[in-house]
Design a protein around this motif. Sequence first.
Motif, PDB file in Angstrom:
ATOM      1  N   ALA A  81      45.778 -17.435  20.766  1.00 31.62           N
ATOM      2  CA  ALA A  81      46.499 -16.175  20.975  1.00 31.62           C
ATOM      3  C   ALA A  81      47.768 -16.401  21.777  1.00 31.62           C
ATOM      4  O   ALA A  81      48.817 -15.808  21.490  1.00 31.62           O
ATOM      5  CB  ALA A  81      45.589 -15.165  21.683  1.00 31.62           C
ATOM      6  N   GLU A  82      47.697 -17.267  22.780  1.00 33.73           N
ATOM      7  CA  GLU A  82      48.891 -17.602  23.572  1.00 33.73           C
ATOM      8  C   GLU A  82      49.989 -18.174  22.688  1.00 33.73           C
ATOM      9  O   GLU A  82      51.182 -17.907  22.895  1.00 33.73           O
ATOM     10  CB  GLU A  82      48.540 -18.644  24.640  1.00 33.73           C
ATOM     11  N   GLU A  83      49.593 -18.975  21.721  1.00 34.48           N
ATOM     12  CA  GLU A  83      50.558 -19.636  20.842  1.00 34.48           C
ATOM     13  C   GLU A  83      50.995 -18.752  19.678  1.00 34.48           C
ATOM     14  O   GLU A  83      51.865 -19.140  18.897  1.00 34.48           O
ATOM     15  CB  GLU A  83      49.975 -20.946  20.309  1.00 34.48           C
ATOM     16  N   GLY A  84      50.383 -17.579  19.539  1.00 37.55           N
ATOM     17  CA  GLY A  84      50.759 -16.673  18.460  1.00 37.55           C
ATOM     18  C   GLY A  84      50.316 -17.156  17.088  1.00 37.55           C
ATOM     19  O   GLY A  84      50.923 -16.802  16.080  1.00 37.55           O
ATOM     20  N   GLN A  85      49.227 -17.921  17.039  1.00 37.78           N
ATOM     21  CA  GLN A  85      48.745 -18.490  15.784  1.00 37.78           C
ATOM     22  C   GLN A  85      47.772 -17.526  15.108  1.00 37.78           C
ATOM     23  O   GLN A  85      46.559 -17.604  15.283  1.00 37.78           O
ATOM     24  CB  GLN A  85      48.094 -19.846  16.041  1.00 37.78           C
ATOM     25  N   LEU A  86      48.329 -16.616  14.321  1.00 36.19           N
ATOM     26  CA  LEU A  86      47.542 -15.537  13.735  1.00 36.19           C
ATOM     27  C   LEU A  86      46.408 -16.051  12.859  1.00 36.19           C
ATOM     28  O   LEU A  86      45.276 -15.554  12.950  1.00 36.19           O
ATOM     29  CB  LEU A  86      48.453 -14.613  12.927  1.00 36.19           C
ATOM     30  N   ALA A 113      48.104 -12.868  24.498  1.00 34.19           N
ATOM     31  CA  ALA A 113      49.005 -12.606  23.377  1.00 34.19           C
ATOM     32  C   ALA A 113      50.100 -11.626  23.789  1.00 34.19           C
ATOM     33  O   ALA A 113      51.277 -11.809  23.452  1.00 34.19           O
ATOM     34  CB  ALA A 113      48.222 -12.051  22.186  1.00 34.19           C
ATOM     35  N   LYS A 116      52.921 -13.053  25.856  1.00 30.62           N
ATOM     36  CA  LYS A 116      53.877 -13.858  25.095  1.00 30.62           C
ATOM     37  C   LYS A 116      54.572 -13.063  23.992  1.00 30.62           C
ATOM     38  O   LYS A 116      55.384 -13.605  23.253  1.00 30.62           O
ATOM     39  CB  LYS A 116      53.169 -15.071  24.494  1.00 30.62           C
ATOM     40  N   HIS A 118      53.279 -11.585  21.212  1.00 31.65           N
ATOM     41  CA  HIS A 118      52.823 -11.871  19.856  1.00 31.65           C
ATOM     42  C   HIS A 118      52.215 -10.606  19.239  1.00 31.65           C
ATOM     43  O   HIS A 118      51.032 -10.301  19.442  1.00 31.65           O
ATOM     44  CB  HIS A 118      51.821 -13.017  19.860  1.00 31.65           C
ATOM     45  N   CYS A 121      49.146 -10.980  16.565  1.00 33.77           N
ATOM     46  CA  CYS A 121      47.914 -11.423  17.222  1.00 33.77           C
ATOM     47  C   CYS A 121      47.321 -10.296  18.061  1.00 33.77           C
ATOM     48  O   CYS A 121      46.103 -10.087  18.078  1.00 33.77           O
ATOM     49  CB  CYS A 121      48.178 -12.650  18.092  1.00 33.77           C
ATOM     50  N   GLN A 122      48.170  -9.570  18.758  1.00 33.45           N
ATOM     51  CA  GLN A 122      47.677  -8.458  19.563  1.00 33.45           C
ATOM     52  C   GLN A 122      46.955  -7.441  18.683  1.00 33.45           C
ATOM     53  O   GLN A 122      45.864  -6.961  19.023  1.00 33.45           O
ATOM     54  CB  GLN A 122      48.822  -7.766  20.300  1.00 33.45           C
ATOM     55  N   ASP A 165      60.225  -5.412  19.677  1.00 32.67           N
ATOM     56  CA  ASP A 165      58.832  -5.849  19.758  1.00 32.67           C
ATOM     57  C   ASP A 165      58.121  -5.206  20.941  1.00 32.67           C
ATOM     58  O   ASP A 165      56.914  -4.919  20.868  1.00 32.67           O
ATOM     59  CB  ASP A 165      58.758  -7.372  19.861  1.00 32.67           C
TER      60      ASP A 165
END
Length: 282
Positions: A81-86, A113, A116, A118, A121-122, A165
Amino acid sequence: MNDERRMVEAAMSGDTQTVRLYLDKGVDINYAIWNRNSALQAACRRSRLDTVKFLLSCGADVNNVTGERWSNQPTALILAAEEGQLEIVKLLLSHGADVNFTDRWRYSALLSAAAKGHVACQEILIENGANVDQTGVDDASALHCVTGEELTMKDADPYRISPQDSLRLCRSLLRAGANPNTGDGSGRGTPVHVAARGDHVDLTRLLLEAGADMNAVDSQGKKPVDVAPKESATRDLLLSPSPLTLCQLCRLVVRKSLGKERLHTIDRLKIPTAHKTFLQFD
């Protein structure tokens, strides 16, 4: 270098074939090396989707945090989630990842998320039952993270979220029932304090429409208007706020009547689509 460390480093680099070789040799799939990462955590941290798929297919513990001494380290889901990797986030959730596990900073995957910026992801985490009001040890909730440029425990770059965003993230959280008054009396204050300090007039207006208390105080007794920059649009708004319209008041009443647990049923209400959209802050 032992085999366990070689396997974790292979996972970190996305070398799935080497990971397979070490597993065939009997290396513990959930072993964590000195930096507290297991192979799955390392692959998630470096966004190695294929390696994550392989490790999960081999039985890697999706919620592993590796031992009592290292308890409350970030899980694979928090790291993804931190990396935004959906896609990785979706995959971990489908394998039973604990959506509300918190690390040593009391940050969940959702809070990580949000910190950062994202958006996707959120939203998928919220759909899977994430607690939208979780706060970290720094008194930051997800709403705090998305309404200003203030540093949080998970963010070294406070200027990471675009205004567009920020509004999307804020609407998403409010739609799910996030409390716009969380942090009342804390050092950080409420999300309105954060938005006011950053002179984010659109976010401030949105929070007020969602029921935020413009008279809430932080730990120093300051209201949002007291921390807004002088001669700013946000300060002007807080000094002379427009009263909520009848429609906006009705929205708050309807949402309160439903309760946070039933807000997701708004789409099933037998009312015009435009009314549903309005009720969900869209």
